[in-house]
Design an enzyme around this catalytic site. Sequence first.
Site, mmCIF file in Angstrom:
data_model
loop_
_atom_site.group_PDB
_atom_site.id
_atom_site.type_symbol
_atom_site.label_atom_id
_atom_site.label_comp_id
_atom_site.label_asym_id
_atom_site.label_seq_id
_atom_site.Cartn_x
_atom_site.Cartn_y
_atom_site.Cartn_z
ATOM 1 N N HIS A 177 0.808 -1.224 0.000
ATOM 2 C CA HIS A 177 0.000 0.000 0.000
ATOM 3 C C HIS A 177 0.844 1.279 0.000
ATOM 4 O O HIS A 177 0.330 2.368 -0.251
ATOM 5 C CB HIS A 177 -0.949 0.002 1.206
ATOM 6 C CG HIS A 177 -2.204 0.803 0.998
ATOM 7 N ND1 HIS A 177 -2.230 2.021 0.365
ATOM 8 C CD2 HIS A 177 -3.484 0.547 1.357
ATOM 9 C CE1 HIS A 177 -3.466 2.480 0.335
ATOM 10 N NE2 HIS A 177 -4.248 1.598 0.926
ATOM 11 N N ASP A 441 -10.902 -0.350 -19.599
ATOM 12 C CA ASP A 441 -11.247 -0.830 -20.936
ATOM 13 C C ASP A 441 -10.056 -1.540 -21.580
ATOM 14 O O ASP A 441 -9.128 -0.902 -22.076
ATOM 15 C CB ASP A 441 -11.689 0.347 -21.805
ATOM 16 C CG ASP A 441 -12.269 -0.092 -23.138
ATOM 17 O OD1 ASP A 441 -12.191 -1.299 -23.459
ATOM 18 O OD2 ASP A 441 -12.803 0.764 -23.866
#
Length: 510
Positions: A177, A441
């Site tokens: 993280h 996408d």
Amino acid sequence: MAFLMNWFRSKPVVPDRVATDTVIPLFPMDDTGPNRAIVVDFTMRFDDKLDVQQLVGALEKLLRKPGWKKLGARLRQNNLGKLEYHVPADYTTQRPALQFTHVTHGTSLSEHALASQLHRSNGSVEVTEILSKFRPLLFGPDHPTKAEDWFYVDRPQLQLHVVSFNDATLVTLTWLHTLLDAMGRRALLTAWTAILEGREDDVPEIYGYDTDPLATFGKDGEPEKQEKSVLEDKVLKGWGLFKFIVNYIWEIMVYSEELRMICVPPAFFKRVKENMLDDLRSESPDTIITDMSNPAAPKPFLSDGDILSAWYMRLITSCQPWVSRVSPKTTILYMNPFGLRQVLESTEPKLLPKGKAYIANCVMAIHSYFSVDEVLSLPLGFLAARLRKDISIQGTRAQCEALARLHKNALAKGKPNVFGTPDMSMVVLSNWSKAKMFETDFSAAVLEEGSVEHLKGKPTYIQCDGSQNGISIRNAGPILGRDWQGNYWIGVMARPETWKNMEKAIRDMQ
């Protein structure tokens, strides 16, 4: 005997520094205890067969670009205990930009015993399987689970594991993280897509490659010109802080936890939203945030995040095994991680420029306080309005600077701040909707469309699993966003008994 073996076992050896590496200290918002403790495993399911070499090739190409190559750095801890990026001068087969693994199954996804169990919405509010169940499927070999798995090997920060089926593809990215937050992940996915589609000119410049652009954020200045944080008087100290810490440790050591997700379908969400807005119709404009898009007909404003947060806060609080045993006045702290990029781009002094990618952690938390009785009995619209009001108050530039000052001053003394009451229980929900991860996408890499109804090249399912070391994210998780069918997905870590109660409560809502 195990203790003696550990006592005499030699410590891992840090790899020798490569002379040609560029060394960059991590920025303070990245190098924090919680960020070091959390490994993120982010999985997207595509109901298409994707060209894996095209996918990995595009990501590798992105990580070779100036600035972006920082994401392939090796993570090291220096002699002062601070973290550093060691960025290779060039990425090679021996020192790649990312760790890539790939598994192919010569069947459809629905024919695979484990992959077929990845959730699909049926139009009802539902709870998924325990996410850790899918780790054997989604994780590659030598999968990192703690910070030390980066410190002591020549491992890139990003791990990419792809699982291919005849009609679907599972893509898992893993990182510590310290690397980035949700909006940083959005920038990464968007740039990856641009490379995939041959739009290299659309890849934004990295901002803050080796210099912290937030170095002056929260810096002490002239006291008379600085606003006081609304949380300053809520800092826990002394016995109160000790009691909170003991309660926290007891909770995570005595009780186990499970990470699952809740799928909230659009019809249910619409009904909840309408009911909450109805709750506020007669409320004074002074107590709520008003939508003034039509000045002639102002109306209460609640974001989708406010609505989901209020609904979730009541659900998980009402389902806690301890809820009937505590005082109705017991504090519930609702923490809402708040992205700072927009504030720092739009208010003076502007620390982040628009149009450039800031790949880092750039968040603080909005704190909202309720009693157990309020969470359980107030109209849900009132709870959501309180959450929205706190965002409007604490989300200003002056208040963000004030809270950052409190944190900096506390960390300088080695004592991180905790705001609240000794008996409080925390609920945390991080809204990732603005990151638009369901809009990723990869259609440019589609080899063959799957037969399941979906949008070509876009994920139909996302989950975020991970490992936590020395901390707990109990009662916490993300709103992963809204999928192509309008379902919201919420990840939650909770006790098994809490989940059992939540599943019953959710069945009763239908």
